[in-house]
Design an enzyme around this catalytic site. Structure first.
Site, short mmCIF file in Angstrom:
data_model
loop_
_atom_site.label_atom_id
_atom_site.label_comp_id
_atom_site.label_asym_id
_atom_site.label_seq_id
_atom_site.Cartn_x
_atom_site.Cartn_y
_atom_site.Cartn_z
CD GLU A 151 -0.19 0.11 -68.39
OE1 GLU A 151 0.38 -0.32 -69.42
OE2 GLU A 151 0.43 0.34 -67.34
N GLY A 164 1.72 -1.20 -64.03
CA GLY A 164 2.28 -0.52 -62.86
C GLY A 164 3.44 -1.28 -62.24
CD GLU A 189 3.34 2.72 -65.30
OE1 GLU A 189 2.45 2.13 -64.62
OE2 GLU A 189 3.10 3.71 -65.99
CB ALA A 222 -2.30 -0.65 -60.93
N1 DAK Z 1 -5.15 -6.73 -61.10
C1 DAK Z 1 -5.95 -7.49 -60.35
N2 DAK Z 1 -5.89 -8.83 -60.34
C2 DAK Z 1 -4.99 -9.42 -61.16
C3 DAK Z 1 -4.11 -8.66 -61.98
C4 DAK Z 1 -4.21 -7.23 -61.92
N3 DAK Z 1 -3.39 -6.43 -62.61
N4 DAK Z 1 -3.35 -9.54 -62.66
C5 DAK Z 1 -3.72 -10.76 -62.28
N5 DAK Z 1 -4.71 -10.71 -61.38
C6 DAK Z 1 -5.38 -11.81 -60.71
C7 DAK Z 1 -6.35 -12.49 -61.66
O1 DAK Z 1 -7.58 -11.78 -61.71
C8 DAK Z 1 -6.47 -13.84 -61.01
O2 DAK Z 1 -7.33 -13.73 -59.91
P1 DAK Z 1 -8.56 -14.76 -59.71
O3 DAK Z 1 -9.36 -14.68 -60.95
O4 DAK Z 1 -7.88 -16.10 -59.53
O5 DAK Z 1 -9.25 -14.26 -58.49
C9 DAK Z 1 -5.08 -14.11 -60.48
O6 DAK Z 1 -4.45 -12.83 -60.39
C10 DAK Z 1 -4.23 -14.97 -61.41
O7 DAK Z 1 -4.27 -14.38 -62.68
P2 DAK Z 1 -4.61 -15.21 -64.01
O8 DAK Z 1 -5.54 -16.33 -63.72
O9 DAK Z 1 -5.02 -14.22 -65.03
O10 DAK Z 1 -3.17 -15.83 -64.34
P3 DAK Z 1 -2.56 -16.21 -65.73
O11 DAK Z 1 -1.28 -16.88 -65.44
O12 DAK Z 1 -3.58 -16.92 -66.59
O13 DAK Z 1 -2.29 -14.81 -66.49
C11 DAK Z 1 -1.41 -12.54 -66.61
C12 DAK Z 1 -1.31 -13.95 -65.96
C13 DAK Z 1 -0.41 -11.65 -65.88
C14 DAK Z 1 -1.04 -12.62 -68.08
C15 DAK Z 1 -2.87 -12.03 -66.45
O14 DAK Z 1 -3.26 -12.15 -65.09
C16 DAK Z 1 -3.01 -10.58 -66.84
O15 DAK Z 1 -3.10 -10.23 -68.04
N6 DAK Z 1 -3.09 -9.69 -65.85
C17 DAK Z 1 -3.35 -8.28 -66.06
C18 DAK Z 1 -2.12 -7.59 -66.57
C19 DAK Z 1 -2.39 -6.12 -66.82
O16 DAK Z 1 -3.24 -5.74 -67.65
N7 DAK Z 1 -1.64 -5.26 -66.12
C20 DAK Z 1 -1.84 -3.81 -66.21
C21 DAK Z 1 -2.86 -3.35 -65.20
S1 DAK Z 1 -3.25 -1.63 -65.34
C22 DAK Z 1 -2.27 4.97 -61.74
C23 DAK Z 1 -1.07 4.74 -62.30
C24 DAK Z 1 -0.77 3.52 -62.85
C25 DAK Z 1 -1.67 2.51 -62.88
C26 DAK Z 1 -2.88 2.74 -62.30
C27 DAK Z 1 -3.18 3.94 -61.71
N8 DAK Z 1 -2.60 6.25 -61.22
C28 DAK Z 1 -2.11 7.43 -61.87
C29 DAK Z 1 -3.43 6.39 -60.08
C30 DAK Z 1 -1.34 1.23 -63.49
C31 DAK Z 1 -2.24 0.54 -64.20
C32 DAK Z 1 -2.01 -0.87 -64.50
O17 DAK Z 1 -1.01 -1.46 -64.16
#
Ligand code: DAK
Length: 259
Positions: free
Chosen positions: A133, A110, A113, A67
């Site tokens: 997360e 997400g 998911e 997400a």
């Molecule tokens: N959100 C927003 N932007 C993201 C992102 C994300 N999840 N993942 C990557 N990006 C963006 C980065 O910020 C970056 O943007 P800029 O800085 O260039 O503007 C761009 O994508 C490229 O990412 P990286 O520079 O980080 O690329 P790398 O190859 O170095 O790394 C990576 C890739 C996938 C390992 C890294 O980006 C990363 O760790 N990303 C986050 C992964 C993560 O933590 N995912 C879980 C998110 S929390 C809900 C239900 C469910 C959810 C929410 C609400 N409700 C009940 C309402 C779900 C929650 C989640 O999924």
């Protein structure tokens, strides 16, 4: 399909509806705009008789990195409780036609998911699955603690959710999270071949089969078996059952009417 989408590339290949998440600047992070479009595209395919199977895919680098963290970073509890965001996953689950998640690259949070909300997951060798997360001070919120546990069992799910570690495509295959892993070069062709094979089956039986398998997650064994029996019997009211069995006996290919 004439509708245009800002965050998706939507196309049709014979009886396959293809939805490609297309937000490359954020590794297909799922914001509400993208999820709204995804649900609309899936519902349109679901209502289209020329579609037998749907494929949801991303880019080579990312199915979806989760997400959108930037969109939810400043939200408060009341805002999250009232957010329609989770409804998008529920809407994906309500799609009646089979959905194949074809995953390459990052499939996290997400995104994982979302893939698990689809009916089966196939992966390219490069795919990485994770529920990271915990590293953000939260837990999976779109079904991850439940669907991952059902898919891979308690120990692996705990390992992934408590540490946030990512698993490879091969591990995901070994754990039962994905059904097939394809070489990177032929990944999309193979995924579409699989979807075509599904799309070629009797449409009503496909819907009923999907419903029956999903029922296994929502009921006791006795209730699930009863559901299956009723669903099985119901198919004898379809023209496709008569056609399928006649085609077998006459040694020819069945021509499905979806009736
Ligand atoms: N959100 C927003 N932007 C993201 C992102 C994300 N999840 N993942 C990557 N990006 C963006 C980065 O910020 C970056 O943007 P800029 O800085 O260039 O503007 C761009 O994508 C490229 O990412 P990286 O520079 O980080 O690329 P790398 O190859 O170095 O790394 C990576 C890739 C996938 C390992 C890294 O980006 C990363 O760790 N990303 C986050 C992964 C993560 O933590 N995912 C879980 C998110 S929390 C809900 C239900 C469910 C959810 C929410 C609400 N409700 C009940 C309402 C779900 C929650 C989640 O999924």
């Amino acid at each position: 399909m004439d509708e245009s989408y800002a965050n998706l590339i939507v196309s049709q290949q014979e009886r396959i509806g293809i939805v490609q998440l297309n937000r490359p600047q954020a590794l297909n992070a799922l914001n509400s705009e993208l999820m709204d479009e995804l649900v609309r595209a899936l519902q349109a395919f679901d209502a289209d008789d020329s579609i037998g199977c749907i494929v949801v895919t991303g880019s080579e680098k990312a199915f979806a990195a989760g997400a959108d963290i930037k969109q939810m970073a400043n939200a408060g509890v009341v805002e999250m409780m009232g957010s329609p965001f989770i409804g998008y996953w529920d809407a994906v689950q309500r799609i009646a036609k089979p959905i194949v998640a074809a995953v390459s690259g990052f499939c996290l949070g997400g995104g994982c998911e979302l893939a698990m909300t689809c009916d089966l997951i196939v992966a390219s060798e490069t795919a990485q699955f994770g529920q990271p997360e915990i590293n953000l001070g939260i837990i999976p919120g779109a079904g991850g603690t439940q669907r991952l546990t059902r898919a891979v069992g308690k120990s692996v799910a705990m390992d992934m959710i408590l540490t946030g570690r990512r698993i490879s495509a091969q591990e995901a295959l070994q754990f039962g999270l994905v059904s097939r892993v394809f070489p990177t070069a032929s990944f999309m062709d193979e995924s579409l071949k699989l979807a075509a094979e599904i799309a070629d089956k009797a449409p009503v039986a496909l819907r009923v089969a999907k419903e029956a398998v999903n029922r296994a997650f929502e009921s006791t064994l006795a209730e699930g078996v009863l559901f299956e029996r009723r669903a099985f019997n119901l198919l004898f009211a379809t023209e496709d059952q008569k056609e399928g069995m006649a085609a077998f006996i006459e040694k020819r290919k069945a021509i499905w009417q979806g009736k």
